[in-house]
Write a protein that holds these residues in place. Sequence first.
Motif, short mmCIF file in Angstrom:
data_model
loop_
_atom_site.label_atom_id
_atom_site.label_comp_id
_atom_site.label_asym_id
_atom_site.label_seq_id
_atom_site.Cartn_x
_atom_site.Cartn_y
_atom_site.Cartn_z
N UNK A 17 0.96 -1.25 -0.11
CA UNK A 17 -0.01 -0.05 -0.04
C UNK A 17 0.77 1.36 -0.03
N UNK A 18 2.07 1.13 -0.45
CA UNK A 18 2.98 2.50 -0.50
C UNK A 18 2.36 3.38 -1.29
N UNK A 19 2.25 4.73 -0.65
CA UNK A 19 1.52 5.61 -1.29
C UNK A 19 2.40 6.87 -1.76
N UNK A 20 3.30 7.15 -1.14
CA UNK A 20 4.35 8.33 -1.20
C UNK A 20 5.48 7.86 -2.20
N UNK A 21 6.31 8.79 -2.42
CA UNK A 21 7.73 8.76 -3.50
C UNK A 21 8.61 7.51 -2.54
N UNK A 22 8.78 6.53 -3.30
CA UNK A 22 9.51 5.32 -2.77
C UNK A 22 11.00 5.88 -3.33
N UNK A 23 12.12 5.51 -2.27
CA UNK A 23 13.28 5.86 -2.60
C UNK A 23 14.17 4.82 -2.16
N UNK A 121 15.83 -1.63 -3.03
CA UNK A 121 17.32 -1.76 -2.94
C UNK A 121 17.93 -0.43 -3.90
N UNK A 122 17.33 -0.36 -5.03
CA UNK A 122 17.72 0.64 -5.82
C UNK A 122 16.70 1.33 -6.71
N UNK A 128 8.17 7.30 -7.38
CA UNK A 128 7.57 6.12 -7.56
C UNK A 128 6.49 5.85 -6.55
N UNK A 129 5.38 5.16 -7.03
CA UNK A 129 4.28 4.90 -6.11
C UNK A 129 3.84 3.40 -6.45
N UNK A 130 3.36 2.77 -5.51
CA UNK A 130 2.73 1.32 -5.73
C UNK A 130 1.37 1.46 -6.60
N UNK A 131 1.58 0.60 -7.33
CA UNK A 131 0.48 0.42 -8.44
C UNK A 131 -0.19 -0.85 -7.65
N UNK A 132 -1.36 -0.75 -6.90
CA UNK A 132 -1.86 -1.73 -6.04
C UNK A 132 -2.31 -2.76 -6.87
N UNK A 133 -2.76 -2.79 -8.22
CA UNK A 133 -3.22 -3.98 -8.92
C UNK A 133 -2.42 -4.86 -9.18
N UNK A 134 -1.07 -4.57 -9.15
CA UNK A 134 0.05 -5.63 -9.27
C UNK A 134 1.04 -5.68 -8.32
N UNK A 135 0.54 -5.40 -6.93
CA UNK A 135 1.51 -5.33 -5.91
C UNK A 135 0.72 -6.10 -4.75
N UNK A 136 1.61 -7.24 -4.40
CA UNK A 136 1.17 -8.01 -3.26
C UNK A 136 2.41 -8.99 -2.77
N UNK A 137 2.08 -9.31 -1.38
CA UNK A 137 3.00 -10.68 -1.05
C UNK A 137 2.12 -11.84 -0.75
N UNK A 138 2.74 -13.08 -1.34
CA UNK A 138 1.78 -14.15 -1.01
C UNK A 138 2.82 -14.93 -0.11
N UNK A 139 2.29 -15.44 1.10
CA UNK A 139 3.07 -16.02 1.78
C UNK A 139 2.50 -17.56 2.32
#
Length: 143
Positions: A17-23, A121-122, A128-139
Amino acid sequence: MTYQPKQSVSVALLKITWSSNLATNDYVSFTSVVNNISGLSISTTDISLPVGCYSVEASFGADRTNGFTDDLFYRLELGGSLVGNIGAADCSNASNDFMNVDQAVTTFELRTSDTLKIKCTSCTASAWTANTDYSYVLIRRAS
């Protein structure tokens, strides 16, 4: 006679759910969609995992507001150490609504509980912001 040990698999699906600029060196945040793993908890950027054998797959689709030749790389971090392969998001053709996403994947066994995170890591640019349609973690956890 063959002995088959009783084993079960539990699953958790988390949304990034990252919504701000990712660095570079930032950690992404999560919300739970499904959590059938007893003892798993989420605290913003931390996924607390109980003892067990795990398979983890993370997909971080990212959007950029400008620039079409930028890349973002991320890794899973377990107990402060980077594990598994490098995941990536590539916006090389963003003008055509096309994005390449490579998942970060790892397997491991925990004999004591530990914390899992996703770390950027880079990244070749900001915004950059998360596109939640393509962003998940499956455990997946076997116990």
